[in-house]
Design a protein around this motif. Structure first.
Motif, PDB file in Angstrom:
ATOM      1  N   ILE A  47       0.836  -1.207   0.000  1.00 49.51           N
ATOM      2  CA  ILE A  47       0.000   0.000   0.000  1.00 49.51           C
ATOM      3  C   ILE A  47       0.871   1.257   0.000  1.00 49.51           C
ATOM      4  CG2 ILE A  47      -1.627   1.332   1.396  1.00 49.51           C
ATOM      5  CD1 ILE A  47      -2.875  -1.311   2.287  1.00 49.51           C
ATOM      6  N   THR A  48       1.936   1.234   0.809  1.00 48.71           N
ATOM      7  CA  THR A  48       2.821   2.399   0.889  1.00 48.71           C
ATOM      8  C   THR A  48       3.503   2.666  -0.449  1.00 48.71           C
ATOM      9  OG1 THR A  48       3.251   1.873   3.211  1.00 48.71           O
ATOM     10  CG2 THR A  48       4.757   3.401   2.142  1.00 48.71           C
ATOM     11  N   LEU A  49       4.051   1.619  -1.060  1.00 42.50           N
ATOM     12  CA  LEU A  49       4.736   1.794  -2.348  1.00 42.50           C
ATOM     13  C   LEU A  49       3.753   2.250  -3.429  1.00 42.50           C
ATOM     14  CD1 LEU A  49       7.115  -1.318  -2.361  1.00 42.50           C
ATOM     15  CD2 LEU A  49       7.754   1.080  -2.057  1.00 42.50           C
ATOM     16  N   ALA A  50       2.554   1.669  -3.423  1.00 40.28           N
ATOM     17  CA  ALA A  50       1.556   2.053  -4.430  1.00 40.28           C
ATOM     18  C   ALA A  50       1.146   3.514  -4.255  1.00 40.28           C
ATOM     19  CB  ALA A  50       0.336   1.137  -4.323  1.00 40.28           C
ATOM     20  N   TYR A  51       1.006   3.950  -3.014  1.00 41.25           N
ATOM     21  CA  TYR A  51       0.653   5.347  -2.752  1.00 41.25           C
ATOM     22  C   TYR A  51       1.703   6.308  -3.321  1.00 41.25           C
ATOM     23  CZ  TYR A  51      -0.389   9.652  -0.259  1.00 41.25           C
ATOM     24  OH  TYR A  51      -0.671  10.965   0.040  1.00 41.25           O
ATOM     25  N   LEU A  52       2.964   5.842  -3.307  1.00 39.94           N
ATOM     26  CA  LEU A  52       4.059   6.655  -3.834  1.00 39.94           C
ATOM     27  C   LEU A  52       4.222   6.484  -5.341  1.00 39.94           C
ATOM     28  CD1 LEU A  52       6.652   5.949  -1.002  1.00 39.94           C
ATOM     29  CD2 LEU A  52       5.308   8.044  -1.330  1.00 39.94           C
ATOM     30  N   GLY A  53       3.340   5.694  -5.934  1.00 41.52           N
ATOM     31  CA  GLY A  53       3.420   5.483  -7.382  1.00 41.52           C
ATOM     32  C   GLY A  53       4.437   4.443  -7.778  1.00 41.52           C
ATOM     33  N   LEU A  54       4.852   3.585  -6.844  1.00 42.43           N
ATOM     34  CA  LEU A  54       5.859   2.560  -7.116  1.00 42.43           C
ATOM     35  C   LEU A  54       5.235   1.177  -6.946  1.00 42.43           C
ATOM     36  CD1 LEU A  54       8.744   4.225  -5.078  1.00 42.43           C
ATOM     37  CD2 LEU A  54       8.455   4.261  -7.556  1.00 42.43           C
ATOM     38  N   GLY A  55       6.023   0.165  -7.242  1.00 44.85           N
ATOM     39  CA  GLY A  55       5.525  -1.197  -7.069  1.00 44.85           C
ATOM     40  C   GLY A  55       4.673  -1.637  -8.253  1.00 44.85           C
ATOM     41  N   ILE A  56       3.528  -2.257  -7.940  1.00 41.09           N
ATOM     42  CA  ILE A  56       2.662  -2.829  -8.969  1.00 41.09           C
ATOM     43  C   ILE A  56       2.166  -1.757  -9.946  1.00 41.09           C
ATOM     44  CG2 ILE A  56       0.419  -3.960  -9.297  1.00 41.09           C
ATOM     45  CD1 ILE A  56       2.535  -5.819  -8.303  1.00 41.09           C
ATOM     46  N   ASP A  57       1.929  -2.181 -11.188  1.00 40.58           N
ATOM     47  CA  ASP A  57       1.347  -1.306 -12.211  1.00 40.58           C
ATOM     48  C   ASP A  57       0.081  -0.648 -11.651  1.00 40.58           C
ATOM     49  OD1 ASP A  57       0.068  -0.187 -14.358  1.00 40.58           O
ATOM     50  OD2 ASP A  57       0.477  -1.843 -15.726  1.00 40.58           O
ATOM     51  N   PRO A  58      -0.008   0.681 -11.656  1.00 41.62           N
ATOM     52  CA  PRO A  58      -1.161   1.359 -11.027  1.00 41.62           C
ATOM     53  C   PRO A  58      -2.508   1.031 -11.661  1.00 41.62           C
ATOM     54  CG  PRO A  58       0.217   2.915 -12.246  1.00 41.62           C
ATOM     55  CD  PRO A  58       0.969   1.632 -12.179  1.00 41.62           C
ATOM     56  N   THR A  59      -2.508   0.505 -12.892  1.00 37.01           N
ATOM     57  CA  THR A  59      -3.787   0.141 -13.506  1.00 37.01           C
ATOM     58  C   THR A  59      -4.303  -1.205 -12.986  1.00 37.01           C
ATOM     59  OG1 THR A  59      -2.689  -0.959 -15.371  1.00 37.01           O
ATOM     60  CG2 THR A  59      -3.187   1.380 -15.620  1.00 37.01           C
ATOM     61  N   VAL A  60      -3.405  -2.014 -12.373  1.00 37.03           N
ATOM     62  CA  VAL A  60      -3.794  -3.322 -11.825  1.00 37.03           C
ATOM     63  C   VAL A  60      -4.338  -3.123 -10.415  1.00 37.03           C
ATOM     64  CG1 VAL A  60      -2.974  -5.600 -11.133  1.00 37.03           C
ATOM     65  CG2 VAL A  60      -2.059  -4.513 -13.188  1.00 37.03           C
ATOM     66  N   PRO A  61      -5.546  -3.607 -10.134  1.00 34.93           N
ATOM     67  CA  PRO A  61      -6.126  -3.340  -8.810  1.00 34.93           C
ATOM     68  C   PRO A  61      -5.452  -4.123  -7.680  1.00 34.93           C
ATOM     69  CG  PRO A  61      -7.592  -4.724 -10.107  1.00 34.93           C
ATOM     70  CD  PRO A  61      -6.482  -4.331 -11.014  1.00 34.93           C
ATOM     71  N   THR A  62      -4.963  -3.401  -6.699  1.00 34.97           N
ATOM     72  CA  THR A  62      -4.577  -3.932  -5.389  1.00 34.97           C
ATOM     73  C   THR A  62      -5.155  -2.944  -4.380  1.00 34.97           C
ATOM     74  OG1 THR A  62      -2.517  -2.671  -5.238  1.00 34.97           O
ATOM     75  CG2 THR A  62      -2.389  -4.837  -6.313  1.00 34.97           C
ATOM     76  N   LEU A  63      -5.068  -3.257  -3.104  1.00 32.24           N
ATOM     77  CA  LEU A  63      -5.567  -2.296  -2.115  1.00 32.24           C
ATOM     78  C   LEU A  63      -4.784  -0.988  -2.209  1.00 32.24           C
ATOM     79  CD1 LEU A  63      -6.097  -4.651   0.966  1.00 32.24           C
ATOM     80  CD2 LEU A  63      -7.846  -3.629  -0.513  1.00 32.24           C
ATOM     81  N   GLY A  64      -3.487  -1.103  -2.494  1.00 33.47           N
ATOM     82  CA  GLY A  64      -2.639   0.082  -2.608  1.00 33.47           C
ATOM     83  C   GLY A  64      -2.973   0.918  -3.828  1.00 33.47           C
ATOM     84  N   THR A  65      -3.099   0.277  -4.986  1.00 33.17           N
ATOM     85  CA  THR A  65      -3.373   1.046  -6.209  1.00 33.17           C
ATOM     86  C   THR A  65      -4.800   1.622  -6.201  1.00 33.17           C
ATOM     87  OG1 THR A  65      -4.024  -0.998  -7.357  1.00 33.17           O
ATOM     88  CG2 THR A  65      -1.741  -0.271  -7.611  1.00 33.17           C
TER      89      THR A  65
END
Length: 291
Positions: free
Chosen positions: A216-234
């Protein structure tokens, strides 16, 4: 079979285990629903934009024309997948390091513990951010992100396993196994591993919780998993960057936040309840003698 039934009966006496079990079961069912989703998890403008929760769209729709409920089913599945990958591979590292270090001792123990201590004092979040920025395309994969998180999350658990091994290896049954000529692999598998399994199991749950938090933290910063792919973070990141609250779409933001909180509490209560059950003194207070 009777033993398993008895264990679960004792565990369900604790309200925390009962609540956590029901919550995780609910989230697991939610993730399985993703396989029958009528919508593509990535495509946009599939439904009318900005609709509030209704019978047709239980969690409403977002500003990108996506059904929040069905997108959440994919998000829970993907976040749990990353968490399980992280916990699995970090357990492998922690078990090998903890058992080898605790059983062999000496210089090997010092080297392994020094590596572990060095890993623990690193500013993990900053390191993950830097690596995710450098290996941005590589870290977009579920497996790769899980491996990256696993690489930085084994050290403390390895030390806990080592402590358990140190206390077990001095017992009589281990000494008898050594004097009888039993091979090291058999001693580890038959004498040591059963005693560290409870620690492995509880740290597995804790590690899942940590991995979800990091995702979640990495996704919030725009990092990690592709932002178009749904995770709790994205999902959370998209709702914030698209100004869900400013647009009045509170359900877009609430869905991933409430689900993440529910998941964290469920994993924490499950870990605490099982840890207490595995502790003989705590179990005595909970279930009594001979029950």
């Amino acid at each position: 079979m009777k033993q398993i039934v008895r264990v679960f009966r004792d565990l369900f006496r604790d309200y925390r285990f009962t609540v956590a079990f029901i919550a995780l079961l609910f989230l697991l069912v939610l993730s399985l629903l993703s396989y029958v989703s009528p919508y593509d998890p990535v495509s946009i403008y599939q439904v009318p934009r900005g609709l509030p929760p209704s019978f047709e769209h239980p969690f409403g729709t977002n500003w990108l024309g996506q059904d929040v409920f069905w997108r959440l089913t994919f998000a829970v599945r993907n976040s749990l997948l990353i968490a399980v990958i992280t916990a699995f591979f970090s357990r492998i590292i922690a078990i090998i390091v903890g058992i080898v270090s605790g059983y062999k001792g000496g210089a090997l123990d010092q080297v392994l513990m020094t590596i572990g201590d060095t890993t623990m004092v690193l500013p993990i979040l900053i390191v993950l951010i830097v690596i995710s920025m450098i290996l941005k395309d590589w870290a977009r994969s579920f497996v790769n992100l899980g491996l990256l998180l696993a690489f930085f999350s084994w050290a403390w658990d390895a030390r806990v396993i080592r402590s358990q091994v140190l206390s077990v290896r001095e017992r009589d049954f281990v000494r008898v196994a050594v004097l009888s000529g039993m091979s090291t692999m058999k001693i580890v598998g038959k004498q040591l591993l059963p005693h560290v399994l409870p620690v492995i199991f509880t740290t597995f749950i804790n590690n899942m919780s940590w991995a979800i938090g990091m995702e979640i933290t990495l996704a919030y910063l725009g990092l990690g998993i592709d932002p178009t792919v749904p995770t709790l973070g994205t999902m959370l990141q998209r709702a914030i960057t698209r100004q869900a609250l400013f647009l009045g779409l509170w359900w877009w933001l609430a869905a991933p936040i409430v689900t993440a909180i529910l998941l964290f509490i469920a994993l924490y209560w499950l870990s605490v309840s099982i840890s207490e059950y595995l502790d003989p003194r705590a179990r005595f207070q909970r279930v009594g003698v001979g029950k």
